[in-house]
Motif scaffolding. Sequence first.
Motif, PDB file in Angstrom:
ATOM      1  N   LYS A 106      -5.995 -13.434 -33.585  1.00  0.00           N
ATOM      2  CA  LYS A 106      -5.524 -13.562 -34.950  1.00  0.00           C
ATOM      3  C   LYS A 106      -4.010 -13.756 -35.013  1.00  0.00           C
ATOM      4  N   TYR A 107      -3.257 -13.077 -34.169  1.00  0.00           N
ATOM      5  CA  TYR A 107      -1.807 -13.114 -34.207  1.00  0.00           C
ATOM      6  C   TYR A 107      -1.260 -13.813 -32.975  1.00  0.00           C
ATOM      7  N   LYS A 108      -0.997 -15.085 -33.078  1.00  0.00           N
ATOM      8  CA  LYS A 108      -0.452 -15.866 -31.970  1.00  0.00           C
ATOM      9  C   LYS A 108       1.057 -15.918 -32.133  1.00  0.00           C
ATOM     10  N   VAL A 109       1.772 -15.747 -31.039  1.00  0.00           N
ATOM     11  CA  VAL A 109       3.228 -15.674 -31.070  1.00  0.00           C
ATOM     12  C   VAL A 109       3.825 -17.057 -30.822  1.00  0.00           C
ATOM     13  N   TYR A 110       4.613 -17.526 -31.792  1.00  0.00           N
ATOM     14  CA  TYR A 110       5.376 -18.765 -31.665  1.00  0.00           C
ATOM     15  C   TYR A 110       6.839 -18.405 -31.854  1.00  0.00           C
ATOM     16  N   LEU A 111       7.661 -18.700 -30.860  1.00  0.00           N
ATOM     17  CA  LEU A 111       9.080 -18.367 -30.915  1.00  0.00           C
ATOM     18  C   LEU A 111       9.916 -19.623 -31.151  1.00  0.00           C
ATOM     19  N   THR A 112      10.948 -19.474 -31.980  1.00  0.00           N
ATOM     20  CA  THR A 112      11.916 -20.560 -32.116  1.00  0.00           C
ATOM     21  C   THR A 112      12.844 -20.492 -30.910  1.00  0.00           C
ATOM     22  N   GLY A 113      13.635 -21.529 -30.723  1.00  0.00           N
ATOM     23  CA  GLY A 113      14.584 -21.538 -29.601  1.00  0.00           C
ATOM     24  C   GLY A 113      15.574 -20.392 -29.701  1.00  0.00           C
ATOM     25  N   GLU A 114      16.007 -20.105 -30.921  1.00  0.00           N
ATOM     26  CA  GLU A 114      16.962 -19.017 -31.138  1.00  0.00           C
ATOM     27  C   GLU A 114      16.327 -17.662 -30.823  1.00  0.00           C
ATOM     28  N   GLN A 115      15.078 -17.456 -31.260  1.00  0.00           N
ATOM     29  CA  GLN A 115      14.376 -16.198 -30.983  1.00  0.00           C
ATOM     30  C   GLN A 115      14.154 -16.025 -29.484  1.00  0.00           C
ATOM     31  N   ARG A 116      13.757 -17.103 -28.812  1.00  0.00           N
ATOM     32  CA  ARG A 116      13.537 -17.050 -27.364  1.00  0.00           C
ATOM     33  C   ARG A 116      14.830 -16.643 -26.661  1.00  0.00           C
ATOM     34  N   GLN A 117      15.953 -17.247 -27.059  1.00  0.00           N
ATOM     35  CA  GLN A 117      17.238 -16.928 -26.443  1.00  0.00           C
ATOM     36  C   GLN A 117      17.617 -15.476 -26.700  1.00  0.00           C
ATOM     37  N   GLN A 118      17.366 -15.001 -27.910  1.00  0.00           N
ATOM     38  CA  GLN A 118      17.665 -13.609 -28.250  1.00  0.00           C
ATOM     39  C   GLN A 118      16.856 -12.656 -27.365  1.00  0.00           C
ATOM     40  N   LEU A 119      15.576 -12.953 -27.169  1.00  0.00           N
ATOM     41  CA  LEU A 119      14.729 -12.110 -26.319  1.00  0.00           C
ATOM     42  C   LEU A 119      15.173 -12.175 -24.856  1.00  0.00           C
ATOM     43  N   LEU A 120      15.523 -13.359 -24.391  1.00  0.00           N
ATOM     44  CA  LEU A 120      15.996 -13.497 -23.005  1.00  0.00           C
ATOM     45  C   LEU A 120      17.286 -12.714 -22.793  1.00  0.00           C
ATOM     46  N   ASP A 121      18.168 -12.724 -23.784  1.00  0.00           N
ATOM     47  CA  ASP A 121      19.409 -11.943 -23.680  1.00  0.00           C
ATOM     48  C   ASP A 121      19.106 -10.449 -23.580  1.00  0.00           C
ATOM     49  N   ILE A 122      18.143  -9.976 -24.372  1.00  0.00           N
ATOM     50  CA  ILE A 122      17.771  -8.554 -24.332  1.00  0.00           C
ATOM     51  C   ILE A 122      17.230  -8.189 -22.960  1.00  0.00           C
ATOM     52  N   VAL A 123      16.383  -9.044 -22.419  1.00  0.00           N
ATOM     53  CA  VAL A 123      15.761  -8.773 -21.119  1.00  0.00           C
ATOM     54  C   VAL A 123      16.786  -8.839 -19.997  1.00  0.00           C
ATOM     55  N   ARG A 124      17.678  -9.817 -20.035  1.00  0.00           N
ATOM     56  CA  ARG A 124      18.650 -10.014 -18.945  1.00  0.00           C
ATOM     57  C   ARG A 124      19.745  -8.959 -18.939  1.00  0.00           C
ATOM     58  N   LYS A 125      20.238  -8.597 -20.120  1.00  0.00           N
ATOM     59  CA  LYS A 125      21.339  -7.636 -20.190  1.00  0.00           C
ATOM     60  C   LYS A 125      20.875  -6.231 -19.853  1.00  0.00           C
ATOM     61  N   GLY A 126      19.688  -5.867 -20.324  1.00  0.00           N
ATOM     62  CA  GLY A 126      19.148  -4.549 -20.015  1.00  0.00           C
ATOM     63  C   GLY A 126      19.873  -3.403 -20.693  1.00  0.00           C
ATOM     64  N   SER A 127      20.682  -3.697 -21.717  1.00  0.00           N
ATOM     65  CA  SER A 127      21.426  -2.621 -22.380  1.00  0.00           C
ATOM     66  C   SER A 127      20.696  -2.084 -23.609  1.00  0.00           C
ATOM     67  N   SER A 128      19.586  -2.694 -23.963  1.00  0.00           N
ATOM     68  CA  SER A 128      18.782  -2.211 -25.093  1.00  0.00           C
ATOM     69  C   SER A 128      17.898  -1.067 -24.628  1.00  0.00           C
ATOM     70  N   SER A 129      17.191  -0.466 -25.585  1.00  0.00           N
ATOM     71  CA  SER A 129      16.278   0.621 -25.236  1.00  0.00           C
ATOM     72  C   SER A 129      15.118   0.065 -24.401  1.00  0.00           C
ATOM     73  N   ALA A 130      14.499   0.936 -23.650  1.00  0.00           N
ATOM     74  CA  ALA A 130      13.370   0.524 -22.804  1.00  0.00           C
ATOM     75  C   ALA A 130      12.247  -0.056 -23.663  1.00  0.00           C
ATOM     76  N   ARG A 131      12.038   0.522 -24.834  1.00  0.00           N
ATOM     77  CA  ARG A 131      10.980   0.034 -25.726  1.00  0.00           C
ATOM     78  C   ARG A 131      11.289  -1.379 -26.211  1.00  0.00           C
ATOM     79  N   ALA A 132      12.552  -1.659 -26.559  1.00  0.00           N
ATOM     80  CA  ALA A 132      12.938  -3.000 -27.019  1.00  0.00           C
ATOM     81  C   ALA A 132      12.788  -4.016 -25.895  1.00  0.00           C
ATOM     82  N   ILE A 133      13.164  -3.642 -24.693  1.00  0.00           N
ATOM     83  CA  ILE A 133      13.038  -4.549 -23.546  1.00  0.00           C
ATOM     84  C   ILE A 133      11.561  -4.833 -23.273  1.00  0.00           C
ATOM     85  N   ARG A 134      10.726  -3.819 -23.331  1.00  0.00           N
ATOM     86  CA  ARG A 134       9.287  -4.019 -23.097  1.00  0.00           C
ATOM     87  C   ARG A 134       8.685  -4.919 -24.170  1.00  0.00           C
TER      88      ARG A 134
END
Length: 145
Positions: free
Chosen positions: A7-35
């Motif tokens: 029912k809920y398929k995830v479609y990311l814009t380029g900006e959203q994808r970049q924002q998520l990649l930054d969160i994952v790469r930097k690792g300075s967010s909470s563990a829950r946000a990174i997961r």
Amino acid sequence: MGVLAMKYKVYLTGEQRQQLLDIVRKGSSSARAIRRAHTLLMASEGKTDKTISSTLHISIPTIERTRKQFCTESLETTLKERPRSGKPPKLTSTAEAYLIATTCSNPPSGYGRWTLKMLADRLVSLEVVDAVSESTVFRTLKKMN
């Protein structure tokens, strides 16, 4: 695969994808946000819930909830920490005040000092609380020092 995955398929814009990649790469967010960022990235790549679950070591319902929240709300609300209520304390501030006042008062006649059981029973008899354990009384008094 659960119903929510379909029912809920995830479609990311380029900006959203970049924002998520930054969160994952930097690792300075909470563990829950990174997961959650990892979950959304993998879901947008078409990975199955089972694959995401085994890769990230999280449950399928967690993945489904993350997908649903992203699709129904926004990326920001999916990533941010929401306060979790937890269990309310057994003794309110008023009950704690009664406990401390009782502890500081003279013990019943025939006793040299208050015991934890006597204090718990006194709080119940005064109808300050419905029920309270000796360990709760102990923890409260220890906290108050």
